[in-house]
Design a protein around this motif. Structure first.
Motif, PDB file in Angstrom:
ATOM      1  N   VAL A  22       0.832  -1.201   0.000  1.00 23.15           N
ATOM      2  CA  VAL A  22       0.000   0.000   0.000  1.00 23.15           C
ATOM      3  C   VAL A  22       0.872   1.259   0.000  1.00 23.15           C
ATOM      4  CG1 VAL A  22      -1.611   1.334   1.439  1.00 23.15           C
ATOM      5  CG2 VAL A  22      -2.065  -1.073   0.954  1.00 23.15           C
ATOM      6  N   SER A  23       1.975   1.226   0.728  1.00 23.78           N
ATOM      7  CA  SER A  23       2.864   2.396   0.719  1.00 23.78           C
ATOM      8  C   SER A  23       3.494   2.586  -0.654  1.00 23.78           C
ATOM      9  CB  SER A  23       3.918   2.292   1.815  1.00 23.78           C
ATOM     10  OG  SER A  23       4.892   1.333   1.506  1.00 23.78           O
ATOM     11  N   VAL A  25       2.093   1.811  -3.518  1.00 25.90           N
ATOM     12  CA  VAL A  25       1.021   2.358  -4.352  1.00 25.90           C
ATOM     13  C   VAL A  25       0.828   3.847  -4.045  1.00 25.90           C
ATOM     14  CG1 VAL A  25      -1.456   2.263  -4.834  1.00 25.90           C
ATOM     15  CG2 VAL A  25      -0.138   0.140  -4.630  1.00 25.90           C
ATOM     16  N   ALA A  26       0.772   4.192  -2.776  1.00 27.57           N
ATOM     17  CA  ALA A  26       0.530   5.578  -2.371  1.00 27.57           C
ATOM     18  C   ALA A  26       1.647   6.515  -2.822  1.00 27.57           C
ATOM     19  CB  ALA A  26       0.359   5.663  -0.857  1.00 27.57           C
ATOM     20  N   ALA A  52      -8.091  -3.317  -1.559  1.00 23.69           N
ATOM     21  CA  ALA A  52      -7.210  -2.387  -0.843  1.00 23.69           C
ATOM     22  C   ALA A  52      -6.844  -1.213  -1.752  1.00 23.69           C
ATOM     23  CB  ALA A  52      -5.950  -3.108  -0.356  1.00 23.69           C
ATOM     24  N   TYR A  53      -6.551  -1.493  -3.017  1.00 23.21           N
ATOM     25  CA  TYR A  53      -6.248  -0.420  -3.970  1.00 23.21           C
ATOM     26  C   TYR A  53      -7.443   0.528  -4.096  1.00 23.21           C
ATOM     27  CZ  TYR A  53      -2.190  -3.019  -5.947  1.00 23.21           C
ATOM     28  OH  TYR A  53      -0.998  -3.674  -6.157  1.00 23.21           O
ATOM     29  N   GLN A  55      -9.885   1.085  -1.997  1.00 19.66           N
ATOM     30  CA  GLN A  55     -10.034   1.838  -0.751  1.00 19.66           C
ATOM     31  C   GLN A  55      -9.052   3.006  -0.722  1.00 19.66           C
ATOM     32  OE1 GLN A  55     -12.246   1.521   1.722  1.00 19.66           O
ATOM     33  NE2 GLN A  55     -11.324   3.145   2.949  1.00 19.66           N
ATOM     34  N   LEU A  56      -7.853   2.757  -1.186  1.00 17.17           N
ATOM     35  CA  LEU A  56      -6.803   3.763  -1.183  1.00 17.17           C
ATOM     36  C   LEU A  56      -7.081   4.894  -2.177  1.00 17.17           C
ATOM     37  CD1 LEU A  56      -4.038   4.300   0.134  1.00 17.17           C
ATOM     38  CD2 LEU A  56      -3.011   2.894  -1.664  1.00 17.17           C
ATOM     39  N   MET A  57      -7.869   4.623  -3.202  1.00 13.26           N
ATOM     40  CA  MET A  57      -8.132   5.617  -4.233  1.00 13.26           C
ATOM     41  C   MET A  57      -8.689   6.922  -3.667  1.00 13.26           C
ATOM     42  SD  MET A  57     -10.081   5.394  -7.933  1.00 13.26           S
ATOM     43  CE  MET A  57     -11.205   4.191  -7.373  1.00 13.26           C
ATOM     44  N   TYR A  59      -7.946   8.333  -1.066  1.00 13.04           N
ATOM     45  CA  TYR A  59      -6.924   9.038  -0.291  1.00 13.04           C
ATOM     46  C   TYR A  59      -5.733   9.487  -1.123  1.00 13.04           C
ATOM     47  CZ  TYR A  59      -9.730   7.295   3.477  1.00 13.04           C
ATOM     48  OH  TYR A  59     -10.795   7.020   4.286  1.00 13.04           O
ATOM     49  N   VAL A  60      -5.407   8.750  -2.186  1.00 14.07           N
ATOM     50  CA  VAL A  60      -4.231   9.113  -2.989  1.00 14.07           C
ATOM     51  C   VAL A  60      -4.585   9.493  -4.423  1.00 14.07           C
ATOM     52  CG1 VAL A  60      -2.708   7.694  -1.582  1.00 14.07           C
ATOM     53  CG2 VAL A  60      -3.654   6.745  -3.698  1.00 14.07           C
ATOM     54  N   ILE A  65      -3.777   4.857  -8.432  1.00 11.72           N
ATOM     55  CA  ILE A  65      -4.428   3.545  -8.372  1.00 11.72           C
ATOM     56  C   ILE A  65      -4.459   2.911  -9.758  1.00 11.72           C
ATOM     57  CG2 ILE A  65      -6.558   2.320  -7.801  1.00 11.72           C
ATOM     58  CD1 ILE A  65      -4.803   3.495  -5.412  1.00 11.72           C
TER      59      ILE A  65
END
Length: 84
Positions: A22-23, A25-26, A52-53, A55-57, A59-60, A65
């Motif tokens: 995740v880090s 990707v971010a 997880a990707y 979900q991260l979208m 935020y980043v 993503i």
């Protein structure tokens, strides 16, 4: 240094592998494939990683993503082929 990080108490190796992925990707790093392979070997599924990707979208942002999905596809295919 990295060996000390990976062997610290408090998180299991499976969780650590997702945190590092995740880090990557971010931050948009080039090491997504390396850490994705590790996460898959630790038992994360393609669906869980994709979730997880996504979900991260929020935020980043979508561009990072999208890049992560594009870099991940060859690795996902590699693991699908090995399972077949």
């Amino acid at each position: 240094m990295f060996g000390q990080l990976w062997t610290r108490p408090g998180l299991d190796l499976k969780t650590r592998s997702l945190v590092v992925l995740v880090s990557d990707v971010a931050c948009g790093t080039e090491e997504i494939a390396i850490h994705l392979r590790m996460a898959l070997r630790q038992g994360w599924t393609e669906d869980e990683i994709a979730e997880a990707y996504l979900q991260l979208m929020g935020y980043v942002g979508a561009p990072l993503i999208r890049q992560a999905f594009l870099r991940s596809q060859p690795v996902f295919q590699e693991f699908r082929t090995k399972r077949a």
